[in-house]
Design an enzyme around this catalytic site. Structure first.
Site, PDB file in Angstrom:
ATOM      1  N   HIS A 133      46.311  41.683  35.320  1.00  0.00           N
ATOM      2  CA  HIS A 133      47.669  41.873  34.791  1.00  0.00           C
ATOM      3  C   HIS A 133      48.681  41.039  35.584  1.00  0.00           C
ATOM      4  O   HIS A 133      49.493  40.318  34.999  1.00  0.00           O
ATOM      5  CB  HIS A 133      48.011  43.369  34.883  1.00  0.00           C
ATOM      6  CG  HIS A 133      49.396  43.727  34.473  1.00  0.00           C
ATOM      7  ND1 HIS A 133      49.676  44.292  33.251  1.00  0.00           N
ATOM      8  CD2 HIS A 133      50.580  43.630  35.130  1.00  0.00           C
ATOM      9  CE1 HIS A 133      50.992  44.522  33.173  1.00  0.00           C
ATOM     10  NE2 HIS A 133      51.545  44.124  34.299  1.00  0.00           N
ATOM     11  N   GLU A 134      48.629  41.124  36.909  1.00  0.00           N
ATOM     12  CA  GLU A 134      49.617  40.423  37.739  1.00  0.00           C
ATOM     13  C   GLU A 134      49.369  38.909  37.763  1.00  0.00           C
ATOM     14  O   GLU A 134      50.323  38.127  37.771  1.00  0.00           O
ATOM     15  CB  GLU A 134      49.649  40.996  39.160  1.00  0.00           C
ATOM     16  CG  GLU A 134      49.922  42.492  39.239  1.00  0.00           C
ATOM     17  CD  GLU A 134      51.227  42.984  38.611  1.00  0.00           C
ATOM     18  OE1 GLU A 134      52.044  42.170  38.120  1.00  0.00           O
ATOM     19  OE2 GLU A 134      51.429  44.206  38.595  1.00  0.00           O
ATOM     20  N   ILE A 135      48.122  38.491  37.752  1.00  0.00           N
ATOM     21  CA  ILE A 135      47.848  37.046  37.707  1.00  0.00           C
ATOM     22  C   ILE A 135      48.281  36.475  36.359  1.00  0.00           C
ATOM     23  O   ILE A 135      48.840  35.372  36.297  1.00  0.00           O
ATOM     24  CB  ILE A 135      46.373  36.745  38.050  1.00  0.00           C
ATOM     25  CG1 ILE A 135      46.138  37.036  39.548  1.00  0.00           C
ATOM     26  CG2 ILE A 135      46.007  35.305  37.705  1.00  0.00           C
ATOM     27  CD1 ILE A 135      44.685  37.005  39.986  1.00  0.00           C
TER      28      ILE A 135
END
Length: 165
Positions: A133-135
């Site tokens: 999600h964050e990448i």
């Protein structure tokens, strides 16, 4: 220790890829601490520098109070399992709405710590979901883009209605 303003969807900065970090100094440590403070205040379990308008590849995760927070600089997924899982996701930039997103069940990432040392980490479950999600966010892909058009439009309408009060 500063809680910074979180930019809100659909701010176009959330759709811009973040730049790699090249300087590992006190400014980077301060950014990581500000991200942690901002994430805790949101509240959330993951945040990127782009969420506060800083276009650098920095992620902070704190999945629960028993785990110490972890900072990932310049993270990249180097391997992903063929098995997939569904997990409910949301964003500090779009509070109050969430939906199930399909992700790889396990991933391996390569990243640098705050001193610039290269590290690797394998994760599964929630941590693997958070890494992906964050990448994605660092790559300029907001989590809504992982949903069908119909689900995405429904969530955007709900968020707009909530934002109007």
């Amino acid at each position: 220790m500063t809680i910074r303003p979180i930019i809100r969807y659909p701010d176009r900065r959330l759709a811009s890829p973040a730049r790699p970090v090249t300087v590992f100094d006190d400014g980077l440590r301060e950014l990581a601490q500000d991200l942690l403070d901002t994430m805790r205040a949101a509240p959330g379990i993951g945040i990127t520098a782009p969420h506060i308008g800083v276009p650098l590849r920095v992620v902070v995760l704190e999945l629960d109070s028993k785990d110490s927070p972890q900072t990932y600089v310049n993270p990249e997924i180097t391997w992903a399992s063929p098995e997939m899982i569904l997990h409910r996701e949301g964003s500090v930039s779009m509070p109050g709405v969430n939906d199930e997103v399909q992700r790889h069940a396990r991933v391996r990432i390569s990243y640098q710590d705050l001193d610039g040392n290269t590290q690797t980490e394998e994760s599964d479950g929630l941590r693997a979901v958070c890494h992906q999600h964050e990448i994605d966010q660092l790559d300029g892909m907001f989590w809504l883009q992982r949903l069908s058009r119909l689900k995405r439009e429904r969530l955007v309408k709900r968020f707009e209605k909530m934002s109007r009060g």
